[in-house]
Design an enzyme around this catalytic site. Structure first.
Site, PDB file in Angstrom:
ATOM      1  N   GLY A 132      -1.463   8.071  -1.811  1.00  0.00           N
ATOM      2  CA  GLY A 132      -1.987   7.161  -0.808  1.00  0.00           C
ATOM      3  C   GLY A 132      -2.021   7.761   0.578  1.00  0.00           C
ATOM      4  O   GLY A 132      -1.992   7.040   1.572  1.00  0.00           O
ATOM      5  N   SER A 218      -1.398  13.480  -5.390  1.00  0.00           N
ATOM      6  CA  SER A 218      -1.851  13.430  -4.015  1.00  0.00           C
ATOM      7  C   SER A 218      -0.637  13.445  -3.076  1.00  0.00           C
ATOM      8  O   SER A 218       0.161  14.363  -3.126  1.00  0.00           O
ATOM      9  CB  SER A 218      -2.745  12.197  -3.795  1.00  0.00           C
ATOM     10  OG  SER A 218      -3.425  12.283  -2.568  1.00  0.00           O
TER      11      SER A 218
END
Length: 512
Positions: A132, A218
């Site tokens: 995120g 990520s």
């Protein structure tokens, strides 16, 4: 309306959970009550692992839990960390996003899936850290559901942690009041606190506290990289899975890992944006007001405590925590569709970024014509932000004598409507979790076979540090000479990394 529909579905799922058979497990802080699914998986959601980081605890290391009496009902996800409301964009439909509510500073909760709540089960444990961009995300994302992996014989844990300015604000006042004289890595300290909770309690849920794998994608993958490099996380895990993200070269605004002093100045600038002159005044502001003033990335910082120095230096000196590493990235991290451009425009942008070294980059990522330039542009951007990071980590880890398994995910995810983004950023996660069932897409048999195989590799790695298993194509360990990887496409197989030369060019220009 789409967001409200997702909330309604979320609340309905909560009612289903409440109606299911209970499962009660003792933790060091009290009893927690979860539920048992029809497939006999014990599920515990919203289990607290630290005190709420609110009020005076805002921008402090996570505080210990207070024990409770009776049973704490843990059947629904805890709130997402404080952030802007998630909204679908590009290829990221709701399956990739946390629910829009609840969102709260009171966010330090974790979730557990296990097929045995016996202390003697001693199953491998996967601790999942969500992505995120350090700005948002949460563990309640549908594709992070751990039931399918738990069915294969491991314990799955997913965690929430502070993000955005609440997780990574550095400021001279915060450093001065801290016993460690540091500030800025509260989100990483949350992750470490969660890992300590897992280490101390997971045996009661059927897990082996001495066989823990941390994993993320990520920003979650960058977090894994930070945890492997942090002395505070020593002994809390033995293996790591890092999907599309690490902190080794320049080219990505999330991986600057600047000094605490630099970030303290950014913190001072942020106070001005909020029209306050002290941390005390900032702590008094509503969280919603603070979020509205965020105009930059807040991410991990070299604070001399959680991260004693830059991660490349830590790894080069072999000061990182010993692990077996599984890492890789996707074929089109930015998607197949990139803004249209011409060959001349592409060359001009490369020349602006790389200046006297632009010819080397243009040679490595040479478009044939205007039709080919979008692909090469997307490939270069993908490698700069993601591929180069994981490639560098794999090379350094291997050269240090540690075992590495590397992959490339190249299976196009089925489009929603007329959009096609290919093997884009995050596309591998539903395959690794075997969660294609959460998508209303026209999946083909090969997609389901891929998800079955990929999740089995991940589970095998969690169990014993080796992804290989019966009926799976052989996955060879990676080394910096042969550069053998597992290519996940229509027919997964071991291949030599096809674009190692281009990545080597980038590394020579961008290494710290």
């Amino acid at each position: 309306m789409k967001n409200w529909g997702f909330v309604i579905l979320f609340l309905l799922s909560c009612r289903v959970a409440i109606a299911q058979q209970s499962s009660v497990v003792k933790t060091n802080y009290g009893l927690v009550e979860g539920y048992i699914t029809p497939s006999k998986i014990h599920v515990f959601k919203g289990v607290p692992y630290a005190a709420p980081p609110v009020g005076e605890n805002r921008w402090k290391a996570p505080m210990p839990l207070v024990s409770w009496k009776g049973k704490k009902v843990c059947r629904i996800y805890g709130p997402n960390a404080m952030q802007e409301k998630p909204a679908p964009f590009r290829g990221y439909t709701v399956e990739f996003l946390p629910p829009v509510a609840p969102i709260s500073e009171d966010c330090l909760y974790l979730n557990i899936w296990t097929n045995s709540a016996s202390k003697t089960a001693k199953k491998g444990v996967l601790v999942w850290i969500h992505g995120g961009a350090f700005m948002g995300g949460g563990s309640a994302v549908p594709i992070y559901d751990g039931e399918a992996l738990a069915k294969k014989g491991i314990v799955v844990v997913s965690i929430n942690y502070r993000v955005n300015v609440f997780g990574f604000l550095a400021h001279s006042e915060l450093s001065a009041e801290s016993p460690t004289k540091s500030s800025g890595n509260y989100g990483l300290l949350d992750q470490i606190a969660a890992l300590r909770w897992v280490k101390e309690n997971i045996q009661n849920f059927g897990g082996d506290p001495n066989n823990i794998t941390i994993a993320g994608q990520s920003a979650g993958s960058m977090s894994v990289n930070c945890l492997v490099s942090s002395p505070l996380a020593a002994g809390l895990f033995q293996k790591a899975i890092a999907e599309s993200g690490a902190c080794f070269t320049s080219g990505n605004p999330l991986i600057k890992t600047p000094s605490m002093q630099q970030e303290e100045q950014e913190g001072a600038n942020f106070l001005k944006k909020c029209n306050v002159s002290s941390i005390k005044e900032l702590r008094a502001l509503p969280a919603e007001v603070i979020v509205q003033n965020v105009k930059r990335f807040f991410a991990p910082v070299i604070d001399g405590y959680v991260l004693p120095e830059a991660i490349p230096a830590i790894v080069a000196q072999k000061k990182d925590n010993p692990i077996i590493l599984l890492t890789g990235w996707n074929e089109y991290e930015g998607g197949k569709k990139v803004p249209p451009t011409t060959l001349n425009d592409f060359q001009a942008s490369v020349e602006k970024q790389f200046k006297e070294n632009s010819s080397k980059v243009l040679s490595a990522y040479a478009p044939i014509n205007d039709q080919d330039v979008a692909v090469k542009k997307g490939k270069l951007e993908s490698d700069l932000i993601f591929g180069l990071q994981n490639y560098t980590w794999a090379n350094l880890h291997s050269k240090n004598g540690s075992k590495v398994y590397m992959y490339r995910f190249a299976q196009d995810i089925k489009p929603k409507g007329d959009a096609l983004y290919g093997a884009f950023h995050t596309a591998e996660v539903p395959f690794a979790f075997d969660n294609l069932k959460f998508f209303n897409r026209n999946w083909e048999q090969q997609d389901h076979q891929m998800a079955k195989a990929m999740s089995s590799y991940w589970v095998n790695f969690v169990k014993n540090g080796n992804p290989n298993g019966a009926s799976l194509p052989q996955w060879q360990p990676y080394d910096s000479e042969k550069k053998m990887i597992m290519m996940f496409n229509e027919k997964p197989s071991a291949v030599s990394l096809p674009d190692a030369g281009a990545l080597d060019v980038l590394y020579s220009l961008l290494k710290y």
